[in-house]
Design a protein around this motif. Structure first.
Motif, PDB file in Angstrom:
ATOM      1  N   SER A 278       0.831  -1.200   0.000  1.00 46.04           N
ATOM      2  CA  SER A 278       0.000   0.000   0.000  1.00 46.04           C
ATOM      3  C   SER A 278       0.870   1.257   0.000  1.00 46.04           C
ATOM      4  CB  SER A 278      -0.928  -0.002   1.213  1.00 46.04           C
ATOM      5  OG  SER A 278      -1.680   1.195   1.268  1.00 46.04           O
ATOM      6  N   VAL A 279       1.932   1.220   0.778  1.00 45.86           N
ATOM      7  CA  VAL A 279       2.866   2.350   0.820  1.00 45.86           C
ATOM      8  C   VAL A 279       3.565   2.502  -0.526  1.00 45.86           C
ATOM      9  CG1 VAL A 279       4.991   3.222   1.865  1.00 45.86           C
ATOM     10  CG2 VAL A 279       3.202   2.230   3.306  1.00 45.86           C
ATOM     11  N   GLU A 280       3.951   1.370  -1.120  1.00 48.33           N
ATOM     12  CA  GLU A 280       4.651   1.401  -2.407  1.00 48.33           C
ATOM     13  C   GLU A 280       3.707   1.722  -3.571  1.00 48.33           C
ATOM     14  OE1 GLU A 280       7.891   1.108  -2.879  1.00 48.33           O
ATOM     15  OE2 GLU A 280       8.262   0.856  -0.730  1.00 48.33           O
ATOM     16  N   ARG A 281       2.397   1.575  -3.334  1.00 51.72           N
ATOM     17  CA  ARG A 281       1.373   1.851  -4.337  1.00 51.72           C
ATOM     18  C   ARG A 281       1.528   0.971  -5.576  1.00 51.72           C
ATOM     19  NH1 ARG A 281       0.690   8.503  -4.147  1.00 51.72           N
ATOM     20  NH2 ARG A 281       0.244   8.621  -1.904  1.00 51.72           N
ATOM     21  N   LEU A 282       1.900  -0.273  -5.338  1.00 48.86           N
ATOM     22  CA  LEU A 282       2.025  -1.257  -6.408  1.00 48.86           C
ATOM     23  C   LEU A 282       1.361  -2.555  -5.963  1.00 48.86           C
ATOM     24  CD1 LEU A 282       5.722  -0.642  -7.485  1.00 48.86           C
ATOM     25  CD2 LEU A 282       3.676  -0.059  -8.809  1.00 48.86           C
TER      26      LEU A 282
END
Length: 292
Positions: A278-282
């Motif tokens: 979620s943090v990496e948005r991938l």
């Protein structure tokens, strides 16, 4: 949400070609992983094609020899596509000039030779005489970081030199040691205001080359939905795959082993994996602890 699987055989049907990363997936820079070798051999035995797509700055032939030494048999792959191959094409075209300053270890000098070992039409010169910079790595990646190249970076940026980055990776793990790669210097060069150009993952040139090589081998171009990308680099392997519209299998036990809980539990912890992605948005289609 990404699907956590236990083996390569658990991926959905229809994949005919793998674009598989090397470091952190097939080997750790010291030795090949037997389970990963077996998984790739199994995929080939089922009729699939394995393209090893690596951010190594070395040409494919030299990568193959390195794999031999690491104990990865040629029975687990069909062809190799390296960042070095893609970068050589641009360098030979003169995009970075004919007189270049090389940043990288002596072992990477093969980058300046063709497949037969003949020197390319490019001359390595001192920084003050160069038209451009070619970075394949750090001079001593066991002890140095990009900070050690501050003076070189500022000089190159001030002179308006283009920097060719033959390996976009920021870091890799060699056994238990994490070392910096050419991508760390290229990133610092850009942050200083210089122009850096990348030819490995996640950038398009290496994928275009991989598609051409697979097409030449098979006699037909693979469809996007027939390709599965495998890698442990979220910002290289996974970002690159998603940018190309390709499905990806994320190896959580590589560079992100600690963040995903894989280092602690041997398999990715679903909650920690979800939070990190979620943090990496991938969002890779599949995730596995280690390739097997």
């Amino acid at each position: 949400m990404t699907e956590i699987i236990q083996s390569l055989e658990d991926v959905g049907p229809g994949y005919r070609t793998l674009f598989c990363d090397l470091w952190g997936c097939l080997h750790d820079g010291v030795k090949a992983f037997p389970a990963a070798v077996a998984a790739l051999e199994g995929f080939r035995e089922r009729g699939g094609t394995v393209a090893l797509v690596t951010n190594s700055p070395r040409p494919a032939g030299d990568v193959a020899r390195q794999l031999d030494l690491l104990g990865a048999p040629r029975s687990c792959w069909d062809l190799i596509v390296s960042s070095g191959d893609a970068a050589q094409e641009a360098m030979q075209a003169g995009v970075f000039g004919r007189r270049v300053y090389h940043i990288g270890p002596e072992r990477d000098l093969v980058f300046f030779n063709d497949a037969e070992g003949r020197p390319l039409d490019v001359t390595r010169v001192p920084l003050e005489e160069a038209e451009g910079i070619v970075c394949t790595g750090l001079f001593d990646d066991r002890t140095e970081t990009a900070e050690d190249y501050r003076a070189t970076i500022l000089y190159g940026k001030t002179k308006g030199m283009k920097l060719l980055c033959a390996n976009p990776d920021i870091v890799v793990d060699v056994g238990d040691q994490r070392i910096y790669c050419a991508g760390a210097i290229a990133k610092a060069y850009q942050e200083a205001g210089g122009r850096a150009f990348y030819f490995g993952k996640p950038h398009p040139p290496i994928y275009a080359l991989a598609r051409r090589k697979v097409t030449a081998l098979l006699g037909e171009a693979p469809r996007d939905d027939e390709i599965l990308c495998i890698g442990d680099g979220i910002a290289t392997d996974i970002l690159g795959a998603m940018g190309e519209g390709l499905d990806a299998l994320f190896i959580a036990g590589g560079l992100a082993a600690e963040e995903t809980g894989t280092q602690e539990f041997g398999v990715p912890d679903p909650e920690r994996l979800a939070a990190w992605l979620s943090v990496e948005r991938l969002e890779p289609k599949y995730t596995i602890g280690m390739l097997r």
